[in-house]
Design a protein around this motif. Structure first.
Motif, PDB file in Angstrom:
ATOM      1  N   GLY A   1      -5.632  36.906 -35.876  1.00  0.00           N
ATOM      2  CA  GLY A   1      -5.263  36.597 -34.494  1.00  0.00           C
ATOM      3  C   GLY A   1      -6.095  37.385 -33.500  1.00  0.00           C
ATOM      4  O   GLY A   1      -7.108  38.010 -33.860  1.00  0.00           O
ATOM      5  N   PRO A   2      -5.652  37.400 -32.252  1.00  0.00           N
ATOM      6  CA  PRO A   2      -6.379  38.139 -31.205  1.00  0.00           C
ATOM      7  C   PRO A   2      -6.050  39.633 -31.288  1.00  0.00           C
ATOM      8  O   PRO A   2      -5.185  40.126 -30.558  1.00  0.00           O
ATOM      9  CB  PRO A   2      -5.833  37.518 -29.921  1.00  0.00           C
ATOM     10  CG  PRO A   2      -4.442  37.098 -30.282  1.00  0.00           C
ATOM     11  CD  PRO A   2      -4.466  36.715 -31.723  1.00  0.00           C
ATOM     12  N   THR A   3      -6.714  40.335 -32.166  1.00  0.00           N
ATOM     13  CA  THR A   3      -6.365  41.724 -32.488  1.00  0.00           C
ATOM     14  C   THR A   3      -6.305  42.613 -31.244  1.00  0.00           C
ATOM     15  O   THR A   3      -5.329  43.349 -31.038  1.00  0.00           O
ATOM     16  CB  THR A   3      -7.400  42.311 -33.479  1.00  0.00           C
ATOM     17  OG1 THR A   3      -7.548  41.411 -34.581  1.00  0.00           O
ATOM     18  CG2 THR A   3      -6.953  43.663 -33.988  1.00  0.00           C
ATOM     19  N   VAL A   4      -7.332  42.550 -30.402  1.00  0.00           N
ATOM     20  CA  VAL A   4      -7.375  43.404 -29.205  1.00  0.00           C
ATOM     21  C   VAL A   4      -6.238  43.063 -28.257  1.00  0.00           C
ATOM     22  O   VAL A   4      -5.570  43.956 -27.701  1.00  0.00           O
ATOM     23  CB  VAL A   4      -8.737  43.263 -28.494  1.00  0.00           C
ATOM     24  CG1 VAL A   4      -8.736  44.048 -27.188  1.00  0.00           C
ATOM     25  CG2 VAL A   4      -9.869  43.759 -29.404  1.00  0.00           C
ATOM     26  N   ASP A   5      -5.966  41.773 -28.058  1.00  0.00           N
ATOM     27  CA  ASP A   5      -4.882  41.360 -27.160  1.00  0.00           C
ATOM     28  C   ASP A   5      -3.527  41.856 -27.671  1.00  0.00           C
ATOM     29  O   ASP A   5      -2.676  42.299 -26.879  1.00  0.00           O
ATOM     30  CB  ASP A   5      -4.849  39.835 -27.030  1.00  0.00           C
ATOM     31  CG  ASP A   5      -6.021  39.295 -26.228  1.00  0.00           C
ATOM     32  OD1 ASP A   5      -6.636  40.086 -25.476  1.00  0.00           O
ATOM     33  OD2 ASP A   5      -6.331  38.095 -26.346  1.00  0.00           O
ATOM     34  N   ILE A   6      -3.311  41.781 -28.981  1.00  0.00           N
ATOM     35  CA  ILE A   6      -2.042  42.239 -29.559  1.00  0.00           C
ATOM     36  C   ILE A   6      -1.880  43.742 -29.366  1.00  0.00           C
ATOM     37  O   ILE A   6      -0.802  44.229 -29.017  1.00  0.00           O
ATOM     38  CB  ILE A   6      -1.974  41.857 -31.059  1.00  0.00           C
ATOM     39  CG1 ILE A   6      -1.802  40.340 -31.212  1.00  0.00           C
ATOM     40  CG2 ILE A   6      -0.824  42.589 -31.757  1.00  0.00           C
ATOM     41  CD1 ILE A   6      -1.873  39.847 -32.642  1.00  0.00           C
ATOM     42  N   LEU A   7      -2.955  44.501 -29.550  1.00  0.00           N
ATOM     43  CA  LEU A   7      -2.897  45.951 -29.358  1.00  0.00           C
ATOM     44  C   LEU A   7      -2.635  46.297 -27.892  1.00  0.00           C
ATOM     45  O   LEU A   7      -1.877  47.231 -27.586  1.00  0.00           O
ATOM     46  CB  LEU A   7      -4.194  46.596 -29.841  1.00  0.00           C
ATOM     47  CG  LEU A   7      -4.460  46.504 -31.354  1.00  0.00           C
ATOM     48  CD1 LEU A   7      -5.841  47.061 -31.692  1.00  0.00           C
ATOM     49  CD2 LEU A   7      -3.385  47.242 -32.144  1.00  0.00           C
ATOM     50  N   LYS A   8      -3.230  45.536 -26.974  1.00  0.00           N
ATOM     51  CA  LYS A   8      -2.981  45.752 -25.541  1.00  0.00           C
ATOM     52  C   LYS A   8      -1.520  45.453 -25.198  1.00  0.00           C
ATOM     53  O   LYS A   8      -0.884  46.178 -24.426  1.00  0.00           O
ATOM     54  CB  LYS A   8      -3.910  44.860 -24.711  1.00  0.00           C
ATOM     55  CG  LYS A   8      -5.354  45.354 -24.657  1.00  0.00           C
ATOM     56  CD  LYS A   8      -6.292  44.295 -24.084  1.00  0.00           C
ATOM     57  CE  LYS A   8      -6.000  44.000 -22.634  1.00  0.00           C
ATOM     58  NZ  LYS A   8      -6.958  42.981 -22.098  1.00  0.00           N
ATOM     59  N   MET A   9      -0.994  44.389 -25.782  1.00  0.00           N
ATOM     60  CA  MET A   9       0.425  44.050 -25.564  1.00  0.00           C
ATOM     61  C   MET A   9       1.326  45.197 -26.013  1.00  0.00           C
ATOM     62  O   MET A   9       2.293  45.548 -25.331  1.00  0.00           O
ATOM     63  CB  MET A   9       0.812  42.788 -26.350  1.00  0.00           C
ATOM     64  CG  MET A   9       0.265  41.483 -25.830  1.00  0.00           C
ATOM     65  SD  MET A   9       0.930  40.115 -26.837  1.00  0.00           S
ATOM     66  CE  MET A   9      -0.487  38.996 -26.835  1.00  0.00           C
ATOM     67  N   GLU A  10       1.002  45.793 -27.180  1.00  0.00           N
ATOM     68  CA  GLU A  10       1.857  46.826 -27.732  1.00  0.00           C
ATOM     69  C   GLU A  10       1.819  48.102 -26.890  1.00  0.00           C
ATOM     70  O   GLU A  10       2.860  48.728 -26.661  1.00  0.00           O
ATOM     71  CB  GLU A  10       1.459  47.142 -29.170  1.00  0.00           C
ATOM     72  CG  GLU A  10       2.340  48.181 -29.862  1.00  0.00           C
ATOM     73  CD  GLU A  10       3.803  47.777 -29.923  1.00  0.00           C
ATOM     74  OE1 GLU A  10       4.656  48.667 -30.090  1.00  0.00           O
ATOM     75  OE2 GLU A  10       4.111  46.560 -29.791  1.00  0.00           O
ATOM     76  N   VAL A  11       0.654  48.491 -26.422  1.00  0.00           N
ATOM     77  CA  VAL A  11       0.561  49.683 -25.558  1.00  0.00           C
ATOM     78  C   VAL A  11       1.405  49.478 -24.303  1.00  0.00           C
ATOM     79  O   VAL A  11       2.138  50.372 -23.857  1.00  0.00           O
ATOM     80  CB  VAL A  11      -0.907  49.972 -25.191  1.00  0.00           C
ATOM     81  CG1 VAL A  11      -0.993  51.074 -24.140  1.00  0.00           C
ATOM     82  CG2 VAL A  11      -1.695  50.379 -26.438  1.00  0.00           C
ATOM     83  N   ASN A  12       1.330  48.276 -23.729  1.00  0.00           N
ATOM     84  CA  ASN A  12       2.137  47.956 -22.553  1.00  0.00           C
ATOM     85  C   ASN A  12       3.629  47.993 -22.891  1.00  0.00           C
ATOM     86  O   ASN A  12       4.454  48.491 -22.109  1.00  0.00           O
ATOM     87  CB  ASN A  12       1.757  46.569 -22.032  1.00  0.00           C
ATOM     88  CG  ASN A  12       2.474  46.213 -20.746  1.00  0.00           C
ATOM     89  OD1 ASN A  12       2.133  46.711 -19.673  1.00  0.00           O
ATOM     90  ND2 ASN A  12       3.481  45.361 -20.845  1.00  0.00           N
ATOM     91  N   SER A  13       3.991  47.473 -24.074  1.00  0.00           N
ATOM     92  CA  SER A  13       5.398  47.415 -24.478  1.00  0.00           C
ATOM     93  C   SER A  13       5.986  48.800 -24.700  1.00  0.00           C
ATOM     94  O   SER A  13       7.171  49.028 -24.428  1.00  0.00           O
ATOM     95  CB  SER A  13       5.551  46.577 -25.750  1.00  0.00           C
ATOM     96  OG  SER A  13       5.310  45.211 -25.496  1.00  0.00           O
TER      97      SER A  13
END
Length: 506
Positions: free
Chosen positions: A278-290
């Motif tokens: 999947g979109p690895t970077v986007d998922i990691l950005k989502m998690e930092v925000n979460s």
């Protein structure tokens, strides 16, 4: 056989069995009336007592900090120089797989889609803010708050078994300081029967969520017609019976421990594939925000009762989850307590809280992040599919976007089978222990008793699926969890008094 049956506590086993048989027959013979009664009970629990579930969760957090950082935190659950029975990796694997089941995979993908279309706090659906909350909220429901609910039961059981040397894993025995002589009489038996219903209700919820979705995924992979849907569901349940039947035969060390280790490895391999595909970077950005959003909104989410609104979000999600986790509380208390010999109170409480939370949050980070990416990018309108085709349709739509889709579907099925098999095995192990007269620290419940409870789980799940599908299955855990809120508070008070009494004697 007579000798084995004499080991059973008849005063708990017989009433529990009769009540569950009666409930299953009512569900099968009077499905419409039973469904109505269950819905009425759910409304009563959520509208009148929703605040109580949230209060119990906050009380568990206070108990966690008081006990682990107080004078009792370094106390060992066992003899002074005793070492832990299981390695850290095996201990973490067993407690995590026992506590989550197949639902962590299915709801990990789908729960954020529910949230983004019907967000909390009057947020506009499908807005940017809704996406942020959708990725984070599942981690709240499966995070620190949830795992904190298990600690009172875990410490109460482990302390009575390994420090007080009581040959029992029953919660009534753990409450004996409060109940005194009543623990071996009808008030104590009532607590143990409530435990049986709580565990049966919670595992039936897991089976009810997992079975239909897996059956539809299998039908899709092998192109089996819709008319064979019920037959495929029965095959799914039979496969589960065979897996945990083998595990029951092998016992705690060779069965549950090995199955849990295999489960953890396969589950994280599946998550890694989804993350990289999947979109690895986007998922990691989502998690930092979460992480930031989780920390910022923690107390607001923990006390969100919607007193001036419909309360629909709180009832459908937070109260449902706290009811489900509380219904699971006796099972996790007795099972994790059983495997925690040789560890300190602080190590057990924070170990299961942190590792359980990390495992769940990582799952929601990857699965939820991938689903939200598909929805936001327009690659799949999961909100529409979920409304039209239900959870199975949405899961299949998600899996079809992955490379080697059919292989990934089969891999998901294998992971889910093993996930829930370990949970069912743990639940059956605990109920067999509850209905056994005496169970020493090194003893295990009778195999036939464990297998009996595992079959009961499947039969009740079939009955619940027949009367109304997933909504009625979800409701069961909330209803069975309500009386166990009182047991949770009794356990906290019992642990406090027991520890203070033993310290003052020394």
């Amino acid at each position: 056989m007579k000798k084995r049956f004499n080991e059973i506590n008849i005063k708990i086993f017989i009433p529990s069995c009769l009540a569950l048989i009666l409930l299953t027959l009512l569900l099968l013979l009077q499905p419409e009336k039973s469904g109505t009664v269950i819905l009425d009970l759910f409304d009563l629990c959520t509208e009148k007592f929703g605040w109580l579930y949230l209060t119990a969760c906050l009380a568990s957090f206070i108990f966690l900090f008081w006990l682990s950082f107080g004078r009792f935190g370094k106390m060992k659950l066992g003899d002074k120089n005793e070492k832990p029975r299981y390695s850290n990796l095996s201990w973490i694997a067993m407690l995590f797989t026992a506590g989550v089941g197949t639902s962590i995979v299915i709801l990990g993908f789908l729960e954020p889609i529910y949230y983004v279309s019907s967000p909390p706090f009057q947020i506009e659906p499908l807005s940017e803010t809704a996406y942020e909350y959708a990725h984070m909220y599942g981690q709240f429901h499966w995070g620190f708050s949830a795992w904190a609910l298990y600690n009172p039961a875990i410490i109460a059981v482990a302390y009575m078994m390994y420090v007080k040397k009581d040959p029992s894993i029953r919660l009534s025995t753990a409450c004996s300081v409060i109940m005194k002589k009543s623990a071996d009489r009808w008030p104590g038996h009532c607590i143990d029967i409530l435990v049986v219903f709580g565990v049966v209700g919670s595992i039936s919820t897991s089976l009810g969520i997992g079975t239909p979705v897996l059956a539809d995924v299998i039908r899709n992979v092998f192109e089996i017609p819709q008319q064979y849907d019920f037959m495929v569901k029965m095959i799914v349940l039979i496969i589960w019976i065979l897996i945990f039947g083998a595990s029951v035969y092998l016992g705690l060390d060779k069965g549950i421990q090995r199955l849990s280790n295999i489960n953890i490895g396969m589950a994280f391999l599946f998550m890694l594939i989804v993350l990289l595909a999947g979109p690895t970077v986007d998922i990691l950005k989502m998690e930092v925000n979460s992480i930031g959003l989780y920390a910022d909104e923690f107390f607001r989410m923990s006390t969100y009762t919607q007193p001036f609104g419909s309360g629909e979000f709180t009832k459908s999600w937070t109260v449902f989850y706290w009811g489900w986790w509380i219904a699971f509380m006796p099972m996790m208390g007795m099972f994790v307590g059983k495997i925690s010999r040789g560890r300190t109170i602080q190590n057990v409480m924070w170990g299961q809280l942190v590792w359980g939370t990390l495992g769940c949050c990582f799952s929601f980070m990857v699965f939820g992040g991938y689903s939200l990416y598909l929805q936001k990018s327009g690659k799949a309108d999961l909100v529409d599919i979920l409304n039209r085709e239900g959870q199975s349709g949405a899961m299949i739509a998600i899996l079809k976007t992955l490379p080697m889709a059919k292989f990934m579907m089969l891999f998901l099925c294998i992971v889910c089978f093993i996930y829930l098999a370990t949970t069912i095995d743990s639940c059956a192990y605990v109920l067999a222990g509850v209905t056994t007269k005496k169970l020493g620290a090194e003893q295990e419940p009778a195999r036939w008793n464990r297998l009996f409870w595992a079959v009961v789980f499947c039969l009740l799940s079939i009955a619940l699926m027949l009367i109304g599908g997933i909504e009625h299955v979800k409701i069961m855990s909330v209803v069975t969890g309500l009386p166990l809120v009182l047991v949770l508070f009794l356990l906290m008070l019992s642990v406090k008094r027991t520890l203070e009494h033993d310290i003052s004697e020394k």
